[in-house]
Design a protein around this motif. Structure first.
Motif, PDB file in Angstrom:
ATOM      1  N   HIS A 149       0.831  -1.210   0.000  1.00 33.90           N
ATOM      2  CA  HIS A 149       0.000   0.000   0.000  1.00 33.90           C
ATOM      3  C   HIS A 149       0.863   1.256   0.000  1.00 33.90           C
ATOM      4  CE1 HIS A 149      -3.484   2.526   0.919  1.00 33.90           C
ATOM      5  NE2 HIS A 149      -2.744   3.094   1.868  1.00 33.90           N
ATOM      6  N   THR A 198      -5.921  -0.476  -1.644  1.00 34.06           N
ATOM      7  CA  THR A 198      -4.902  -0.521  -2.693  1.00 34.06           C
ATOM      8  C   THR A 198      -5.518  -0.905  -4.027  1.00 34.06           C
ATOM      9  OG1 THR A 198      -3.266  -1.185  -1.017  1.00 34.06           O
ATOM     10  CG2 THR A 198      -2.676  -1.512  -3.324  1.00 34.06           C
ATOM     11  N   CYS A 204       0.205   3.465  -3.293  1.00 32.08           N
ATOM     12  CA  CYS A 204      -0.685   4.605  -3.055  1.00 32.08           C
ATOM     13  C   CYS A 204       0.047   5.860  -2.603  1.00 32.08           C
ATOM     14  CB  CYS A 204      -1.746   4.230  -2.019  1.00 32.08           C
ATOM     15  SG  CYS A 204      -2.803   2.852  -2.527  1.00 32.08           S
TER      16      CYS A 204
END
Length: 522
Positions: free
Chosen positions: A152, A227, A156
């Protein structure tokens, strides 16, 4: 008066073993208990064979985990692509599988007496198997959580997880399972409840194991779904991006930061990360699904048993059926289905837990691991074989060498193998064959070398080195030839032989010689 068969009165037994694990109900002045173990009465006879088969699947998963760990430890990184997240996750799954493998190897007694199961205080096998099952489950959940968090952060938040995240993961991935297993063993304990593996007892189990475990599992699912949502958003944005600047290279330019990438550039970056991490994503989803499934099934089964203890009327139809049929459990399995989870569901849980190691090998293993082991096994017998013979090889080794390479002694450089043909490659220079000491420094060096060779040959009990260059024509090297190392010769440059202008420094001596130490005199 005594309890009807197959129930037994607790007055004939001591209060030792795991007393809370007894399934008892008052009957008049007596307390009648179901014989131990409970799975023998609630499930058909095939339950034992099914649990044994599930344990053998756990053995296969353990072998897969050991293969991965040995490959990561022995083989080079270009064969295994090892990473600490994969290593720690595999170790956690191996620990959990040991909770099923140890009872399979030791075949422990599940019951302390006819109505009382063993606990961790009365059976060491129970304590060990329960410990590995809990700590492995905790560690497995924590490391899939950390793996999901790492992915993640990379996708991100465009963060590069480095050494700080590694130490944070090690502290969290092993610290929380250590605290969790201590709390579970001291606040709840483990005992033989369903099969040959000890599980956590009902007392305080929701607070010290199941709820925290499900919290981290839920966080893992939330992070993973976030995600995925971000990846879908980037993909949809890239479809609507028609800017001409993204038609060229997919990498951001030096003038733009990574946060100012166009949608297509961001999509290409996310696609590359997912292409590298899809194996980890798959194993995270599988293990989280197994843990959640196991937790829900076991909590439901535990709650059902406790409800029967507190309200014996729930099990009255089943008890009457057993009494009527004189202990024939097969005639009462339909009534028992309301008191326990069905055997296919329990079997699915046990098999899925045992298969985690196999899934790890399937997703984290690579074909290069097998080829790496093959190359390692093939190269071991050849390590002691001499690929070539060095200059300082022993005489015995040289005699056994059938190749046409001339060997030199360590000290004098004389030839060690008299069987070498004249066409063999030799490091001797043709100038060493000259025997006359006349002719300058080069000839004098040749004379010295020949004397050394003759003296060494005379001391070798009549053995002499053949002179391969005595019959060759002499080679007069040009004065200014630098094709091979030569001793310095006193040859001076004559400007009259070239078109260069003659020039002598002011401080030059006779013949144009310049003293380098006198060049800087004031």
């Amino acid at each position: 008066m005594d309890c009807p068969a197959p129930f037994l009165s607790d007055e004939y037994f001591t209060n030792e073993g795991f007393v809370d694990g007894r399934i008892c109900s008052p009957l008049g002045n007596l307390t009648c208990c179901l014989p131990c173990p409970i799975t023998q009465w609630a499930y058909p006879d095939s339950f034992t064979a099914m649990s044994t088969a599930a344990n053998w699947v756990a053995v296969a998963g353990s072998v897969c985990c050991i293969f991965l760990l040995l490959s990561w430890a022995v083989l080079p990184v270009d064969k295994t692509f090892r990473h600490y997240l994969s290593i720690c996750l595999t170790t956690a799954v191996l620990l959990m599988n040991l909770g099923f493998v140890i009872p399979l190897a030791s075949k422990p007694e599940e019951c302390y007496d006819a109505i009382t199961p063993h606990s961790m205080s009365t059976s060491s096998i129970c304590a060990v198997s329960g410990f590995f099952l809990i700590v492995g489950g905790w560690a497995g959940v924590m490391w899939v959580f950390l793996r999901s968090l790492s992915l993640h952060l990379q996708i991100c938040w465009q963060l590069v997880v480095g050494r700080n995240f590694m130490w944070f993961s090690q502290a969290l991935g092993w610290g929380i399972p250590a605290v969790g297993v201590v709390c579970a063993l001291f606040l709840s304990g483990v005992s033989f409840r369903y099969g040959a593996t000890c599980h956590i007892n009902h007392k305080n189990s929701l607070a010290d194991l199941w709820v925290p475990l499900l919290v981290f599992a839920g966080l893992t699912i939330i992070i993973q779904m976030t995600t995925f949502g971000y990846c879908i958003k980037v993909y949809l944005a890239s479809l609507a991006d028609n800017s001409a600047s993204t038609e060229g290279s997919g990498m951001p330019s030096y003038t733009n930061s990574i946060r100012t990438m166009t949608p297509k550039q961001a999509y290409r970056r996310v696609r590359r990360v997912i292409a590298l991490q899809w194996r980890g994503i798959a194993i995270v989803l599988i293990i989280i699904a197994d843990v959640i499934f196991f937790s829900i099934v076991f909590v439901y089964q535990d709650t059902t048993v406790e409800r029967v203890k507190q309200n014996p009327g729930v099990a009255l139809p089943w008890a009457l059926c057993l009494i009527t049929n004189k202990g024939d459990k097969n005639a009462c399995l339909n009534e028992a289905s309301a008191l326990a989870v069905s055997m296919p569901t329990v079997g699915a849980v046990l098999f899925l837990l045992g298969m985690n190691g196999i899934w790890l090998l399937f997703f984290l293993g690579r074909w290069s691991m097998f080829t790496g082991w093959r190359d390692l096994i093939i190269s071991v017998p050849n390590r002691n074989k001499r690929e070539f013979v060095s200059v300082d090889a022993r005489l015995d080794d040289v005699k056994k060498d059938t190749r046409s390479y001339e060997m030199l002694s360590r000290d004098s450089g004389k030839t060690m193998d008299s069987s070498v043909t004249p066409s063999a490659v030799t490091p001797l220079s043709p100038t060493y064959a000259r025997s006359s000491p006349v002719g300058g420094p080069a000839r004098q060096n040749d004379y010295v070398w020949n004397n050394i060779l003759d003296n060494n040959n005379n001391g070798n009990s009549g053995r002499r080195t053949p002179d391969f260059f005595g019959q060759t024509a002499r080679y007069n090297a040009p004065v200014r030839s630098f094709s091979s190392p030569r001793p310095p010769q006193s040859v001076r440059w004559d400007p009259s032989e070239t078109f260069a202008r003659p020039y002598s420094p002011p401080n030059a001596g006779p013949g144009g010689y310049v003293n380098p130490l006198g060049m800087h005199k004031v």
